[in-house]
Design an enzyme around this catalytic site. Sequence first.
Site, PDB file in Angstrom:
ATOM      1  N   ILE A  24       0.845  -1.201   0.000  1.00 34.82           N
ATOM      2  CA  ILE A  24       0.000   0.000   0.000  1.00 34.82           C
ATOM      3  C   ILE A  24       0.884   1.256   0.000  1.00 34.82           C
ATOM      4  O   ILE A  24       0.641   2.217  -0.734  1.00 34.82           O
ATOM      5  CB  ILE A  24      -0.968   0.007   1.205  1.00 34.82           C
ATOM      6  N   ASP A  43      11.314   2.733   5.991  1.00 31.44           N
ATOM      7  CA  ASP A  43      10.926   1.316   5.890  1.00 31.44           C
ATOM      8  C   ASP A  43      12.136   0.460   6.233  1.00 31.44           C
ATOM      9  O   ASP A  43      13.247   0.756   5.788  1.00 31.44           O
ATOM     10  CB  ASP A  43      10.435   1.010   4.465  1.00 31.44           C
ATOM     11  N   GLY A  48       8.770  -5.051   2.881  1.00 35.83           N
ATOM     12  CA  GLY A  48       8.782  -4.139   1.734  1.00 35.83           C
ATOM     13  C   GLY A  48      10.018  -4.358   0.876  1.00 35.83           C
ATOM     14  O   GLY A  48      10.949  -5.070   1.267  1.00 35.83           O
ATOM     15  N   LEU A  85       1.859   3.382   7.900  1.00 36.98           N
ATOM     16  CA  LEU A  85       1.473   2.078   7.347  1.00 36.98           C
ATOM     17  C   LEU A  85       2.391   0.950   7.822  1.00 36.98           C
ATOM     18  O   LEU A  85       2.086  -0.221   7.633  1.00 36.98           O
ATOM     19  CB  LEU A  85       1.519   2.128   5.810  1.00 36.98           C
ATOM     20  N   ALA A 134      -3.008   3.313   9.838  1.00 38.15           N
ATOM     21  CA  ALA A 134      -3.574   2.161   9.124  1.00 38.15           C
ATOM     22  C   ALA A 134      -4.006   1.096  10.116  1.00 38.15           C
ATOM     23  O   ALA A 134      -3.200   0.548  10.854  1.00 38.15           O
ATOM     24  CB  ALA A 134      -2.525   1.567   8.181  1.00 38.15           C
ATOM     25  N   TYR A 166      -2.915 -10.178  16.004  1.00 34.04           N
ATOM     26  CA  TYR A 166      -2.916  -9.094  15.012  1.00 34.04           C
ATOM     27  C   TYR A 166      -4.096  -8.161  15.283  1.00 34.04           C
ATOM     28  O   TYR A 166      -3.960  -6.937  15.313  1.00 34.04           O
ATOM     29  CB  TYR A 166      -2.993  -9.693  13.601  1.00 34.04           C
ATOM     30  N   LYS A 170      -3.758  -4.255  16.459  1.00 31.22           N
ATOM     31  CA  LYS A 170      -4.318  -3.143  15.673  1.00 31.22           C
ATOM     32  C   LYS A 170      -5.368  -2.386  16.494  1.00 31.22           C
ATOM     33  O   LYS A 170      -5.527  -1.168  16.361  1.00 31.22           O
ATOM     34  CB  LYS A 170      -4.929  -3.681  14.373  1.00 31.22           C
TER      35      LYS A 170
HETATM   36  P1  NAD Z   1       3.310  -4.561   3.568  1.00 35.42           P
HETATM   37  O1  NAD Z   1       3.884  -5.664   4.389  1.00 35.42           O
HETATM   38  O2  NAD Z   1       3.520  -4.594   2.115  1.00 35.42           O
HETATM   39  O3  NAD Z   1       3.791  -3.143   4.129  1.00 35.42           O
HETATM   40  C1  NAD Z   1       4.225  -2.929   5.462  1.00 35.42           C
HETATM   41  C2  NAD Z   1       5.561  -2.208   5.381  1.00 35.42           C
HETATM   42  O4  NAD Z   1       6.021  -1.880   6.695  1.00 35.42           O
HETATM   43  C3  NAD Z   1       6.650  -3.088   4.742  1.00 35.42           C
HETATM   44  O5  NAD Z   1       7.276  -2.373   3.688  1.00 35.42           O
HETATM   45  C4  NAD Z   1       7.619  -3.357   5.892  1.00 35.42           C
HETATM   46  O6  NAD Z   1       8.946  -3.560   5.446  1.00 35.42           O
HETATM   47  C5  NAD Z   1       7.425  -2.135   6.746  1.00 35.42           C
HETATM   48  N1  NAD Z   1       7.767  -2.298   8.159  1.00 35.42           N
HETATM   49  C6  NAD Z   1       7.384  -3.289   9.003  1.00 35.42           C
HETATM   50  N2  NAD Z   1       7.897  -3.099  10.216  1.00 35.42           N
HETATM   51  C7  NAD Z   1       8.616  -1.952  10.157  1.00 35.42           C
HETATM   52  C8  NAD Z   1       9.389  -1.235  11.106  1.00 35.42           C
HETATM   53  N3  NAD Z   1       9.510  -1.642  12.376  1.00 35.42           N
HETATM   54  N4  NAD Z   1      10.011  -0.103  10.714  1.00 35.42           N
HETATM   55  C9  NAD Z   1       9.905   0.335   9.424  1.00 35.42           C
HETATM   56  N5  NAD Z   1       9.175  -0.306   8.479  1.00 35.42           N
HETATM   57  C10 NAD Z   1       8.550  -1.434   8.857  1.00 35.42           C
HETATM   58  O7  NAD Z   1       1.750  -4.536   3.896  1.00 35.42           O
HETATM   59  P2  NAD Z   1       0.571  -3.633   3.323  1.00 35.42           P
HETATM   60  O8  NAD Z   1      -0.457  -4.571   2.813  1.00 35.42           O
HETATM   61  O9  NAD Z   1       1.087  -2.578   2.446  1.00 35.42           O
HETATM   62  O10 NAD Z   1      -0.006  -2.989   4.664  1.00 35.42           O
HETATM   63  C11 NAD Z   1       0.165  -1.617   5.012  1.00 35.42           C
HETATM   64  C12 NAD Z   1      -0.700  -1.307   6.232  1.00 35.42           C
HETATM   65  O11 NAD Z   1      -2.073  -1.565   5.935  1.00 35.42           O
HETATM   66  C13 NAD Z   1      -0.357  -2.138   7.468  1.00 35.42           C
HETATM   67  O12 NAD Z   1      -0.455  -1.319   8.617  1.00 35.42           O
HETATM   68  C14 NAD Z   1      -1.446  -3.193   7.502  1.00 35.42           C
HETATM   69  O13 NAD Z   1      -1.712  -3.665   8.799  1.00 35.42           O
HETATM   70  C15 NAD Z   1      -2.631  -2.442   6.906  1.00 35.42           C
HETATM   71  N6  NAD Z   1      -3.621  -3.341   6.289  1.00 35.42           N
HETATM   72  C16 NAD Z   1      -3.427  -3.831   5.013  1.00 35.42           C
HETATM   73  C17 NAD Z   1      -4.412  -4.654   4.449  1.00 35.42           C
HETATM   74  C18 NAD Z   1      -4.284  -5.192   3.037  1.00 35.42           C
HETATM   75  O14 NAD Z   1      -5.266  -5.757   2.538  1.00 35.42           O
HETATM   76  N7  NAD Z   1      -3.162  -5.032   2.354  1.00 35.42           N
HETATM   77  C19 NAD Z   1      -5.559  -4.998   5.184  1.00 35.42           C
HETATM   78  C20 NAD Z   1      -5.685  -4.516   6.472  1.00 35.42           C
HETATM   79  C21 NAD Z   1      -4.722  -3.670   7.012  1.00 35.42           C
END
Ligand code: NAD
Length: 348
Positions: A24, A43, A48, A85, A134, A166, A170
């Site tokens: 995202i 990040d 990621g 995020l 998020a 989880y 959240k």
């Molecule tokens: P993703 O795993 O692709 O992105 C999360 C990013 O956070 C990654 O790039 C990761 O490297 C980074 N990260 C994790 N821990 C970190 C830290 N301690 N310091 C710095 N960076 C860190 O996931 P996404 O799907 O893009 O999700 C983004 C947000 O949206 C999250 O908060 C997730 O809980 C929420 N979310 C996503 C969905 C979905 O359908 N994709 C659904 C519900 C909630």
Amino acid sequence: MSSEPSQPDSRARRSLITGGAGFIGSHLTEHLLARGDRVTVIDNLSTGRTINLPAHPHLRFIEADLGDALSALGPGEVFDEIYHLAAAVGVGLVMKDPISAVRTNIEQTVALLDFAAERTAPDASEKGIPTLIASSSEVYGKSAKSPYSETDDVTYGPTSVSRWCYAYSKGIDEYLALSYSRQRGLGVAIARFFNTVGPRQVGDYGMVLPRFVGAALAGKPLKVHGEGKQSRCFCDISDVVTTLPKLLGAQACRGEVFNIGSDRSISIRELAELVIRLTGSRSGIEFVPYSEAYPPGFEDLADRRPDLTKIRAAIGFMPRKSLEETIRDVAGWLSGSAAGGDREGLHP
Ligand code: NAD
């Protein structure tokens, strides 16, 4: 992509995206750059990837844990908007390493909210930096009511079952954000994402659409858990990332929680059939019992559909892109034919 701050431009908005190299976050980065922002991404690349980020003179990328990066930013570093995020994402990842997942989701959010509450842009009319948090539809736990509304009661499983941590983590993030809003006057908006899908999402931790499309392209069976009667709603990434700045920009949305997603339901079996049809695959469907797919105590949810009344009334949210279009986009990206696509996301 630059690791140094860009030259200051008094007219450009300065945005910080945590987790900006993720699925995202990287699409949001592109969207904010396209509207003229100067974007800083923090990040740690745990899930990621730098390949997700565009090369752009107004993008600064800081590879670090969020808390460490925030403490290293000098007092003069102020942003106009923050999108938080970064998280350990999804039930699969959390079940694999609950200690680190819960700590990431809670400790990094505390660090971020402290940072946002303590800094104010020189020309800003309000205290602190407006921040979008998020959250997730997992916060609804296993509530039987459908569709889910923001003020519904929630029901979780016991803490002895790691599947629920989880959701708990959240939920704590939401409590923290709402409390910073009420007690410290921070402008926060909370987005409860339902299933968001599109290119760059990977299937490693159970995300169903990239798993299905990857399997269909590889001619392997699409593994459906249980009988596949459980249903979900899938919203295209473009509809989500164009909405987040609107939520954060609307004063009426501050201190509020919003569902964001699509309310078109599809069963997982129907999703598998649709993916096979749209990709022209010869793959079949393999039904895998839950007892084989997950550890004991795992509970899947029969239905997860958002009530979108609140976000529609607040900012006129209306998802535009169909699931069929998204499946084609994901297939194009996975097969490397889309512009800028790569094959790393292929998970048969
Ligand atoms: P993703 O795993 O692709 O992105 C999360 C990013 O956070 C990654 O790039 C990761 O490297 C980074 N990260 C994790 N821990 C970190 C830290 N301690 N310091 C710095 N960076 C860190 O996931 P996404 O799907 O893009 O999700 C983004 C947000 O949206 C999250 O908060 C997730 O809980 C929420 N979310 C996503 C969905 C979905 O359908 N994709 C659904 C519900 C909630």
